[in-house]
Write a protein that holds these residues in place. Structure first.
Motif, mmCIF file in Angstrom:
data_model
loop_
_atom_site.group_PDB
_atom_site.id
_atom_site.type_symbol
_atom_site.label_atom_id
_atom_site.label_comp_id
_atom_site.label_asym_id
_atom_site.label_seq_id
_atom_site.Cartn_x
_atom_site.Cartn_y
_atom_site.Cartn_z
ATOM 1 N N HIS A 12 0.839 -1.195 0.000
ATOM 2 C CA HIS A 12 0.000 0.000 0.000
ATOM 3 C C HIS A 12 0.879 1.251 0.000
ATOM 4 O O HIS A 12 1.776 1.383 0.846
ATOM 5 C CB HIS A 12 -0.920 0.016 1.222
ATOM 6 N N LEU A 13 0.601 2.163 -0.938
ATOM 7 C CA LEU A 13 1.325 3.423 -1.022
ATOM 8 C C LEU A 13 0.409 4.569 -0.606
ATOM 9 O O LEU A 13 -0.746 4.642 -1.024
ATOM 10 C CB LEU A 13 1.829 3.679 -2.445
ATOM 11 N N ARG A 14 0.954 5.445 0.198
ATOM 12 C CA ARG A 14 0.197 6.619 0.640
ATOM 13 C C ARG A 14 0.244 7.693 -0.448
ATOM 14 O O ARG A 14 1.320 8.048 -0.954
ATOM 15 C CB ARG A 14 0.790 7.152 1.933
ATOM 16 N N VAL A 15 -0.914 8.206 -0.832
ATOM 17 C CA VAL A 15 -1.039 9.195 -1.909
ATOM 18 C C VAL A 15 -1.836 10.384 -1.406
ATOM 19 O O VAL A 15 -2.801 10.227 -0.646
ATOM 20 C CB VAL A 15 -1.743 8.587 -3.137
ATOM 21 N N LYS A 16 -1.434 11.577 -1.830
ATOM 22 C CA LYS A 16 -2.221 12.762 -1.488
ATOM 23 C C LYS A 16 -2.359 13.641 -2.729
ATOM 24 O O LYS A 16 -1.479 13.648 -3.603
ATOM 25 C CB LYS A 16 -1.595 13.538 -0.333
ATOM 26 N N THR A 17 -3.458 14.357 -2.808
ATOM 27 C CA THR A 17 -3.740 15.213 -3.956
ATOM 28 C C THR A 17 -4.168 16.588 -3.468
ATOM 29 O O THR A 17 -4.650 16.750 -2.346
ATOM 30 C CB THR A 17 -4.843 14.631 -4.848
ATOM 31 N N LEU A 18 -3.996 17.574 -4.333
ATOM 32 C CA LEU A 18 -4.380 18.936 -4.007
ATOM 33 C C LEU A 18 -4.734 19.667 -5.298
ATOM 34 O O LEU A 18 -3.986 19.605 -6.267
ATOM 35 C CB LEU A 18 -3.220 19.650 -3.297
ATOM 36 N N GLY A 19 -5.877 20.338 -5.309
ATOM 37 C CA GLY A 19 -6.277 21.123 -6.460
ATOM 38 C C GLY A 19 -7.068 20.328 -7.486
ATOM 39 O O GLY A 19 -7.316 19.133 -7.327
ATOM 40 N N THR A 20 -7.462 21.024 -8.538
ATOM 41 C CA THR A 20 -8.210 20.422 -9.639
ATOM 42 C C THR A 20 -7.585 20.879 -10.947
ATOM 43 O O THR A 20 -6.910 21.903 -11.014
ATOM 44 C CB THR A 20 -9.686 20.840 -9.610
ATOM 45 N N GLY A 21 -7.849 20.098 -11.998
ATOM 46 C CA GLY A 21 -7.313 20.468 -13.302
ATOM 47 C C GLY A 21 -6.392 19.402 -13.849
ATOM 48 O O GLY A 21 -6.473 18.223 -13.484
ATOM 49 N N ARG A 22 -5.497 19.819 -14.697
ATOM 50 C CA ARG A 22 -4.571 18.892 -15.332
ATOM 51 C C ARG A 22 -3.675 18.229 -14.281
ATOM 52 O O ARG A 22 -3.145 18.896 -13.392
ATOM 53 C CB ARG A 22 -3.715 19.670 -16.324
ATOM 54 N N PRO A 23 -3.476 16.902 -14.359
ATOM 55 C CA PRO A 23 -2.702 16.212 -13.327
ATOM 56 C C PRO A 23 -1.196 16.403 -13.453
ATOM 57 O O PRO A 23 -0.635 16.349 -14.542
ATOM 58 C CB PRO A 23 -3.080 14.742 -13.527
ATOM 59 N N LEU A 41 13.298 10.758 1.509
ATOM 60 C CA LEU A 41 12.223 11.570 2.075
ATOM 61 C C LEU A 41 10.838 11.002 1.769
ATOM 62 O O LEU A 41 10.658 9.791 1.698
ATOM 63 C CB LEU A 41 12.388 13.010 1.597
ATOM 64 N N SER A 42 9.861 11.863 1.602
ATOM 65 C CA SER A 42 8.490 11.425 1.362
ATOM 66 C C SER A 42 7.784 12.447 0.489
ATOM 67 O O SER A 42 8.354 13.494 0.142
ATOM 68 C CB SER A 42 7.726 11.270 2.691
ATOM 69 N N ALA A 43 6.528 12.185 0.179
ATOM 70 C CA ALA A 43 5.724 13.101 -0.632
ATOM 71 C C ALA A 43 5.610 14.475 0.013
ATOM 72 O O ALA A 43 5.417 15.482 -0.681
ATOM 73 C CB ALA A 43 4.330 12.503 -0.851
ATOM 74 N N ASP A 44 5.745 14.551 1.334
ATOM 75 C CA ASP A 44 5.608 15.836 2.024
ATOM 76 C C ASP A 44 6.682 16.833 1.615
ATOM 77 O O ASP A 44 6.517 18.043 1.822
ATOM 78 C CB ASP A 44 5.642 15.624 3.538
ATOM 79 N N SER A 45 7.784 16.363 1.042
ATOM 80 C CA SER A 45 8.811 17.288 0.570
ATOM 81 C C SER A 45 8.285 18.186 -0.542
ATOM 82 O O SER A 45 8.853 19.249 -0.810
ATOM 83 C CB SER A 45 10.043 16.524 0.081
ATOM 84 N N TRP A 46 7.196 17.771 -1.187
ATOM 85 C CA TRP A 46 6.616 18.523 -2.296
ATOM 86 C C TRP A 46 5.519 19.493 -1.846
ATOM 87 O O TRP A 46 4.896 20.142 -2.693
ATOM 88 C CB TRP A 46 6.007 17.566 -3.322
ATOM 89 N N ASP A 47 5.262 19.635 -0.552
ATOM 90 C CA ASP A 47 4.097 20.402 -0.095
ATOM 91 C C ASP A 47 4.037 21.817 -0.672
ATOM 92 O O ASP A 47 2.990 22.249 -1.174
ATOM 93 C CB ASP A 47 4.068 20.470 1.429
ATOM 94 N N ALA A 48 5.129 22.563 -0.599
ATOM 95 C CA ALA A 48 5.116 23.944 -1.088
ATOM 96 C C ALA A 48 4.838 23.997 -2.588
ATOM 97 O O ALA A 48 4.080 24.851 -3.070
ATOM 98 C CB ALA A 48 6.441 24.634 -0.768
ATOM 99 N N VAL A 49 5.433 23.080 -3.344
ATOM 100 C CA VAL A 49 5.207 23.027 -4.786
ATOM 101 C C VAL A 49 3.780 22.602 -5.087
ATOM 102 O O VAL A 49 3.140 23.145 -6.007
ATOM 103 C CB VAL A 49 6.219 22.079 -5.458
ATOM 104 N N MET A 50 3.245 21.652 -4.324
ATOM 105 C CA MET A 50 1.854 21.220 -4.525
ATOM 106 C C MET A 50 0.883 22.380 -4.337
ATOM 107 O O MET A 50 -0.062 22.546 -5.118
ATOM 108 C CB MET A 50 1.510 20.081 -3.569
ATOM 109 N N ILE A 51 1.110 23.179 -3.307
ATOM 110 C CA ILE A 51 0.234 24.332 -3.067
ATOM 111 C C ILE A 51 0.305 25.296 -4.240
ATOM 112 O O ILE A 51 -0.715 25.795 -4.740
ATOM 113 C CB ILE A 51 0.624 25.030 -1.753
ATOM 114 N N GLY A 52 1.520 25.565 -4.719
ATOM 115 C CA GLY A 52 1.675 26.470 -5.851
ATOM 116 C C GLY A 52 1.022 25.944 -7.113
ATOM 117 O O GLY A 52 0.401 26.700 -7.869
ATOM 118 N N LEU A 53 1.134 24.643 -7.357
ATOM 119 C CA LEU A 53 0.490 24.046 -8.523
ATOM 120 C C LEU A 53 -1.023 24.133 -8.419
ATOM 121 O O LEU A 53 -1.717 24.475 -9.390
ATOM 122 C CB LEU A 53 0.922 22.585 -8.662
#
Length: 297
Positions: free
Chosen positions: A11-22, A31-43
């Motif tokens: 099982h892999l933990r996945v998180k998503t943020l926003g709508t639109g093109r993936p 590290l983990s997916a959390d390293s992308w938090d700032a970029v995810m918010i900007g996207l």
């Protein structure tokens, strides 16, 4: 938090943020997916649907006894894309060892559903120094890393992250809290998974995968990256992949997602929107010049 079951039961933990093109973001070692938090918010704020997941063995994903090779990692990426419906006009963004997933996905899965790729501080095409790859990292460095992790796993990463973020006597690009977060996140991973994944990115040769990287590709790399040298990786991709454009971050270390989070996000968004980085930089330079001309209020 969503858990997605892989074909082998992992099982892999996945998180998503926003709508639109993936836009699927693949994190680096260890590290983990959390390293992308700032970029995810900007996207998300820019109209994209950001998707990030913890690689098997890391973060809050399962720690199975096997599967720590790039064929399996690429298959995991394919399953995450299918489960999150990121199967059309998707962009893949890989940091460090995450660039390897992109290269292997493009060759192993034919680049299915992918329209753009971004390699950030990536290990692609080959990070190991060999006779035909003279700018790579000597095997002795990886051997010392392995020995350090086996001798005192927790102590090893205290020193490792100082180089990762470019921290020195006179330079401290990130806060002490960022360093602590990276160490804490690493301690979530399994020691076996960490060792196996390190061997995977150190010794996997992605040069045979490069001809399959045919979509528009943005390569971003710091010129002072002491963890993954730019000459053997970022510049090599730019020289060998016709669809690739290289943007060098002068004087920047490996961990660009933290040391240059805003710039990195802006460059990724501009690329995905079809804007040239040069044009966007020209606009920023013009705005800066206008602000200097006006002077302080």
């Amino acid at each position: 938090m969503t858990m997605i079951r892989m074909r082998d039961g992992t099982h892999l933990r996945v998180k998503t943020l926003g709508t639109g093109r993936p836009v699927v973001l693949i994190h680096g070692w260890p590290l983990s997916a959390d390293s992308w938090d700032a970029v995810m918010i900007g996207l998300a704020e820019s109209g994209f649907r950001a998707i990030a997941y913890d690689r098997r063995g890391f973060g809050r994903s399962d720690q199975p006894p096997g599967g720590y090779d790039y064929d399996t990692f690429a298959d995991d990426l394919a399953e995450v894309m299918a489960a999150t419906q990121a199967t059309q006009d998707a962009a893949l963004v890989g940091f460090s060892m995450g660039g390897g997933e992109i290269a292997r996905y493009m060759s192993r899965h034919g680049g299915r559903g992918v329209s753009h790729a971004v390699l950030v501080s990536s290990v692609v095409p080959y990070v190991l120094r060999t006779d035909d790859n003279p700018h790579g990292v000597p095997a002795s460095v990886f051997e010392e890393m392995t020995e350090g992790m086996k001798t005192d796993f927790r102590a090893f990463f205290t020193g490792f992250f100082r180089q990762f973020y470019g921290v020195g006597i006179l330079k401290h690009p990130v806060s002490d809290e960022e360093l602590q977060w990276a160490w804490n996140t690493t301690m979530q991973a399994g020691q076996y998974a960490t060792l196996q994944a390190a061997a995977a990115f150190a010794y996997t040769d992605f040069r045979p995968d490069l001809p399959h990287l045919t979509v528009p590709t943005l390569v971003i790399h710091g010129t002072a990256d002491a963890t993954v040298p730019i000459e053997a990786t970022g510049r090599a991709v730019a020289a060998q992949v016709p669809s690739a454009d290289l943007v060098e971050y002068e004087g920047e270390p490996h961990g660009l997602f933290a040391t240059q989070a805003q710039r990195l996000t802006r460059d990724i968004v501009a690329f995905l929107r079809g804007e040239t980085i040069e044009a966007r930089q020209g606009m920023l330079d013009a705005l800066t010049a206008d602000a200097l001309a006006v002077g302080p209020l």
